[in-house]
Structures are given as structure tokens and as C-alpha cells.
Design a protein around this motif. Sequence first.
Motif, short mmCIF file in Angstrom:
data_model
loop_
_atom_site.label_atom_id
_atom_site.label_comp_id
_atom_site.label_asym_id
_atom_site.label_seq_id
_atom_site.Cartn_x
_atom_site.Cartn_y
_atom_site.Cartn_z
N SER A 53 -9.63 7.19 -9.70
CA SER A 53 -8.55 8.13 -8.64
C SER A 53 -7.44 6.80 -8.36
O SER A 53 -6.24 7.31 -8.17
N PHE A 54 -7.95 5.45 -8.03
CA PHE A 54 -7.06 4.73 -7.53
C PHE A 54 -5.87 4.33 -8.39
O PHE A 54 -4.67 4.66 -8.28
N GLU A 55 -6.40 4.30 -9.65
CA GLU A 55 -5.33 3.93 -10.93
C GLU A 55 -4.24 5.27 -11.00
O GLU A 55 -3.19 5.21 -11.40
N ILE A 56 -5.05 6.44 -10.88
CA ILE A 56 -4.22 7.73 -11.26
C ILE A 56 -3.17 7.79 -10.21
O ILE A 56 -2.18 8.02 -10.39
N ILE A 57 -3.64 7.54 -9.10
CA ILE A 57 -2.35 7.72 -7.81
C ILE A 57 -1.41 6.67 -8.11
O ILE A 57 -0.21 7.12 -8.12
N LEU A 58 -1.75 5.48 -8.56
CA LEU A 58 -0.89 4.38 -8.60
C LEU A 58 0.03 4.87 -9.99
O LEU A 58 1.31 4.66 -9.65
N SER A 59 -0.51 5.29 -10.81
CA SER A 59 0.37 5.58 -12.12
C SER A 59 1.18 6.90 -12.01
O SER A 59 2.42 6.77 -12.43
N ASP A 60 0.71 7.64 -11.04
CA ASP A 60 1.55 8.86 -10.73
C ASP A 60 2.66 8.50 -9.87
O ASP A 60 3.89 9.00 -10.04
N PHE A 61 2.59 7.60 -9.11
CA PHE A 61 3.59 6.95 -8.32
C PHE A 61 4.68 6.16 -8.99
O PHE A 61 5.84 6.27 -8.89
N ALA A 62 3.96 5.29 -9.92
CA ALA A 62 5.01 4.40 -10.87
C ALA A 62 5.74 5.28 -11.99
O ALA A 62 6.91 4.97 -11.95
N SER A 63 5.27 6.58 -12.33
CA SER A 63 5.98 7.32 -13.23
C SER A 63 7.07 8.07 -12.43
O SER A 63 7.89 9.05 -12.92
N GLY A 64 7.12 8.17 -10.90
CA GLY A 64 8.02 8.85 -10.08
C GLY A 64 7.57 10.23 -9.89
O GLY A 64 8.03 11.17 -9.27
N LYS A 65 6.29 10.77 -10.47
CA LYS A 65 5.73 11.98 -9.96
C LYS A 65 5.38 12.51 -8.71
O LYS A 65 5.72 13.28 -8.28
N THR A 66 4.90 11.06 -8.13
CA THR A 66 4.85 11.21 -6.61
C THR A 66 6.18 10.53 -5.94
O THR A 66 6.29 9.66 -6.23
N GLN A 67 6.75 11.38 -4.89
CA GLN A 67 7.95 10.58 -4.47
C GLN A 67 7.70 10.06 -3.00
O GLN A 67 8.22 8.89 -2.85
N ILE A 68 6.53 10.18 -2.19
CA ILE A 68 6.25 9.64 -1.10
C ILE A 68 4.57 9.12 -0.97
O ILE A 68 3.80 10.05 -1.57
#
Length: 748
Positions: free
Chosen positions: A539-554
Motif C-alpha cells: 500500500s505504501f508504494e501504491i499511495i506514493l505512485s498514485d501521488f507521483a502520477s497526479g491521481k492524488t491531489q492532496i
Amino acid sequence: MYIEVILPVPLADSYTYFVPPEMEKRMAPGIRVQVEFGKNKRYSGIVHSIRQIPLELLKTIKPILAVESERPIVCHPQLPFWEWIADYYLCKLGEVCHAALPPGLRSESPTAYTAKKKTFVRLTARYSENTDFNQTFESVKRAAKQEELLLAFFHHTQETHGVIAKNDLLTNNGASTAALNGLIKKGILETFEKTISRLPVYSPEVQEPNTLHPRQQQAYRSITKSFKEKEVCLLHGVTSSGKTEIYIHLMAKTLEQNRQALLLLPEIALTTQITERIRKFFGNKVGVYHSRINDNERVEIWNHLLDDSGYQIIIGARSSLFLPFKDLGLIIVDEEHEPSYKQQDPAPRYHARNAAIVLAKMHGAKTLLGSATPSIESYFNAQTGKYGYVRLDKRFEEKELPTIIPVDVKELRRKKKMKSIFSPLLIEKIQETLQAGEQVLLFQNRRGFSPALSCRICDWMPKCRFCDVSLTYHKQSNRLSCHYCGRTYPVLSACPECGNPDLKPIGFGTEKVEEEVKTVFPGISVARIDTDTTKNKKSFEIILSDFASGKTQILIGTQMISKGLDFENVRLVGILNADSLMNFPDFRAYERAWQLISQVAGRAGRRKTSGEVILQTSHPDHPLIRTALSHQYEAMYEMQMEERQLFRYPPFYRLIYIYLKHKKEDVLNAAAHVFAQSLREKLGDRVLGPEKPPTSRIQNLYIRRILLKIEAGVSVRLLHEIIKESQNRIRSESVSSSVIIQYDVDPV
Ligand code: ADP
Ligand code: ZN
Ligand code: ZN
């Protein structure tokens, strides 16, 4: 022949065993042997040394049961390194052995790990000698499927010496098992099993390291120059100044000299982000070692290093100091100020940065400490000339350091202008950033919903029944949880003391921040990183990669988001409550708060626009906050040094905490007093306590702490003799012999 064996148990340093004559030839330090220990318990241990034994002891000594390794699995200078750790950190060699070996190499069952096997396909001996293809194909002429598969086989094995994994052959060619079986039946192909490695294999192609920028070049030269005179060099470079690129060049140089390099990172920074970046340049020469790697792989990495053609670079967490390096030339400790370099429980409670320096010395290697916010100790050592010192003041490509804007939340609260936990300025800046398509990090160093519930009438607060700490409220699970022992409790509907039905939360944690963000910014995608959301490995990697790809904004997080992360698109960082960082009872609280603020701020504006940081505090004029706003490390350092000297703290004094634990408070109190008194006879007012530590009961054990403050420069050996003598005094009394005694040398 007799040998001393180190067993991974926390009792004595080593145990003597007898070697049956037929096993004598294979004995050497570092060999793994199986022995009986206690009643019918079998352990694997490491041969420490071969020794002579006084005759009268002979009868009582048991023989070893088996030799479990052909070659030593521990090589020089590992044993002296283990001994240093045991000695300096006041623990047993067995405890060090337990920490050093991956579970698969110290397991109690003799068969440690099972090799991974895979099925391969090749031509039978008869057909591989027959180079006449036409003749080979003659025998499959009337079986189209078999013919097709055989063609595919020849095609795929041209460059692999005629061998292909069965799965690859079948899946890549849509062939059926029946066709393969047909070819096997005809005696053309055969299958066989081969042990394969679990370690990932990368493309052998690697890139040349990036050319260093002139300023980096200069720093690189200063480092190599300093290494000519000194063992250790501190690289003090602001966030994003290009330190990692310099590490890469230093590692390349070490490899050119045919020596190994170790890059230590704090556990949480060991994301794929940084390892991939380094792997681009060194490919398969790099091994990665940390707690998220499974045991089988850890054993393979260990064995790989024992081979002559083993890894030349290891990127790892603190435990990688224990790997069997043959010839280290360089150890880099990145983020050297990180408290997580100190092992807490169980023993050995070693500090990986300090142990790295000792290990490097044993190898004749150099140590580079890297940080944007050096620990006061390391900066002090650089100031006094013990370490070399190299500074990088500018970000790569002249990017500005982020602007930190303080916001007085006390004032805003008085004027009723706070919107829950957000100041109007922070809300405005978040909106601006999101509108520009850029991202926001929000930092709050508490997990859960609120750190405590409390009764506003009688001040009652729920506490853990087994530990002396208040419980954290987790809204999602609707439970109160103890962050020490992990126990959870139901939420009470009323105060048990006075019956008040209105228990209110005090303060806030990341879970609450997430809820507030969702209310104030509806429709915005938000994620949270803390130990609650990253329990699952992936989950750590997934949260990070979603943020890196811009999927997560905050992205909301605890200190887990403060280090090592490099996101291009973060313009704004919000520090929601700087006061909570400063208000805890520890002499390092201000140093830590300063480091955290600078590190979190450093996540803003790494690439594109310059970043901004909104820092919410009730004390905008506090001297510590002021030095953080202006990025003035020296000012913070001077301020702290004055206090450290005044109150006898590091770097002027060395600290040792002695913890005593017992179920019965009166037994504990008596033992703690005897211990402290005995120490005082020799050490005088260097001994403080016994006292109740901030958390004075954990898991049903009462705790007392004795503090030693020793002037830097006092002989460690002499000091340790005094401590051991005092410890023996309580051990010899029957009432207190069951008191648990733990040492924490150089606590962080
Ligand atoms: P630090 O480790 O000090 O935080 P980094 O080494 O991560 O800094 O550098 C910050 C950014 O600048 C990274 O994205 C990195 O790729 C880039 N960078 C640094 N030095 C160079 C260089 N010499 N050539 C190309 N890019 C570089
Ligand atoms: Zn009450
Ligand atoms: Zn508890």
C-alpha cells in the motif's frame, strides 16, 4: 578440538562445544554448526573461535551435532564488529548474532531454507549431437503442433545455449502441454529442474552517471580530498542540492577500485524511487536489503555477497551493516540525522550511523554522512575538525528554497477565523495550487483521529490499562487504541468519573485531517500516509505512485512523508501544527522539530515553480520557528549548543539510560535504588534517578530509569566495568534477580 559457538540467544556471549575428530578439518571461525542447547533444543550457531580447554571441564562439554555450512558464512571483520557492538551497547554477543543473521541462517531447525526450483526444457543428448535439422524435423512431419513447438524451441534458444524455461516455451507460443509431451515421448526434448535465484535480474545495460554540475564537482573534489586526511566527511547540502548524484559518482569511483560500497537509508526512504534511480547506473551490481524483503531473498543476498562475483553495491536499512562484505571502500549514510537509525527494541540498541563509522574503519573504508539538516553531534564533529565538512547551499539548477510563511493560529482562533484546523491563508493557497493543477502535501505528525479524549468537567482521560499512556481515538474503527502495546478499547459514552456524557477530543491526527480536507475541498482526491494506512507491504508504494502520477491531489502524512520523496509537482506544503513538534519532554525536541520542518518544507518546489510552505503555529515568534523560517541552521545550532552544555547533554556528555522493569512496583523500586546507589559510589553526580520515565508502565511492567551523564572522553571500558559490577550486585540478591535490566547507550 573445542570451539566457542555464538548462539542467537540473549544469555551469554558464547558457549563451548566439543568437535568430533571427523569434523575437525571443517572447523573455522564463521562456520555454521548445529548444537544442542538446553533440554533437547537444537540451534544453529556460528563458530567464534577454536580454543584450549582446562581438563577438569571436559566431561561437561557436549559435542556439536552437525556442520551446516561448507564455507564460513560470516567473514572478517564481521566477528570483531559484532564484538564491538556487544561491548559498546552493553548487550550479549548472542543478541548481536540474532540481529545480524537473517532468520533463515539462524533458524532453530537445521534445514534453513528451501531453494527455489524451476523446470527447463532442452534437447536430449541424442538429438543435441545430431546437428542435421532436417533429420530432426523428419520425425515430427505429421504432427503440426509438435513441429511448430520445435521450431519455436530452436528460435528461442539460439542465444541461451539450447535451454528455455518450460513456462516460457509454452506461454509465449500458445503451445499445448500435449505437444511438448509428444516431443518428450519421441525422445527429442527432455525437461529438467534447476535451482534458480529469487533475486530480481535487471537489464545488463546501464547508463553513464550524469555529469556533475560545477558546484557538485567542487563538492565531490572536496570530499575526496577530505578522505585523504579524515575517516569521515559530512556533506551538508540543502534538500534537492544534488547530494544523491554525488553519491553515485563516489560509488562509481569505489567500484573502479574493485571495492564495495554501502548506501544506508532510513527504512522508510527505501522506496523504489531511489533504488531505481541508482540501479539505472549500476544494474545488477546493486543489491537491496531491508525489512520488507522476505527471508528467502535475504538469505540469497547474504550468500551472493559471499561469492567472489557478489554484489558490489548494497542499498539498505540499518541491518545491512551486518551483511558479509569482503572489502568495503565506502559507506554513505544518507539523512544521517534520522532517529530511525537507532535500533530501539530489542537489543542491540545500536546507532547505525555510529556503527557504520566503526565498521568502515575495520575495512579501511571511508564514511560519508549526508544531510540537509545534520544532527548536532555530527555538525559539532565537523566544527571541531574531527570530520571533514562540505557544504552545498544552493538547490540544483538554482531552484530557490521554499518560502516558509508563518501563520499565528492562536490569534486567528481568538478572532474566530480558523475554519476547523485550517487558517484562511492555508485554504486560499490550497485552492490556488489545485487550480494551477499542482499538488499539496499536508503534514501532521500524529496518526489517528485525535491524540486523546478528555472530560472537560473533571479532566479525566482514558488510558491504557497496561501502559501508562493516554489512548488515541481512531474514528474509522471507532476504537481507542494504545500506540505502545496495540490494544484497543471501546469508546465510552460518558466519563466514568463524573458521568459527563460529553467527552471531547483534544488535538488532531492525520485521520481527522483527512476528514476535514474532504469537507472543505469536496471532490478533490486525497490520500493519507501513516503507519495505519501502510500496514500492508504494497500500500505504501501504491499511495506514493498514485501521488507521483497526479491521481492524488492532496497527500496527508506523518513524518513518513518528510524524507527521501521527490515529487515534481508539489508546490505547497502545509504544516498544520508546528507546536506539537516542539512540545515533548526530550532534550532533542527542538533539534527534531527544526529538522522535520526543514525536511517537510524541502518537499515543495523541487522542480518546477518555487515552493511555498504554510506553517501554522501558536508561537510565530519562537526563536526556533524564526531560525526555521530563514533556513538558518547555524543559528539553531548555536542556540541548542548553549542548552546542551548548560544541562549536560550530547555532544558535551554521553548519555546512557538504564531501564529496570518488573511486575511488582515495590521490588522494582528497591532494585532501582540499590543499582543507582551502587553506581553513585563510583560515579557521583553523573548518576541521576531512578526516576519514572515519561511512560512508566508498558505491557503490565513497571519501569524505572537511571540516567548516566558522562563527560565525553571518559574511558568506555572503565565505565562499563563499573556498570557491570553494579548490575551483578542486584543480580546476586534473590528478590531482585528477576528484574529486567536494559541499556540504551547514546539514546536518540
Ligand atoms: P538531494 O539528494 O540533495 O535531495 P538530488 O540528487 O535528488 O538532491 O537532486 C535533485 C534533483 O536534481 C533530482 O531530480 C536529480 O535528478 C537532479 N540532479 C541533480 N544533479 C544532477 C546532475 N548533475 N545532472 C542531472 N540532474 C541532476
Ligand atoms: Zn469527568
Ligand atoms: Zn498499552
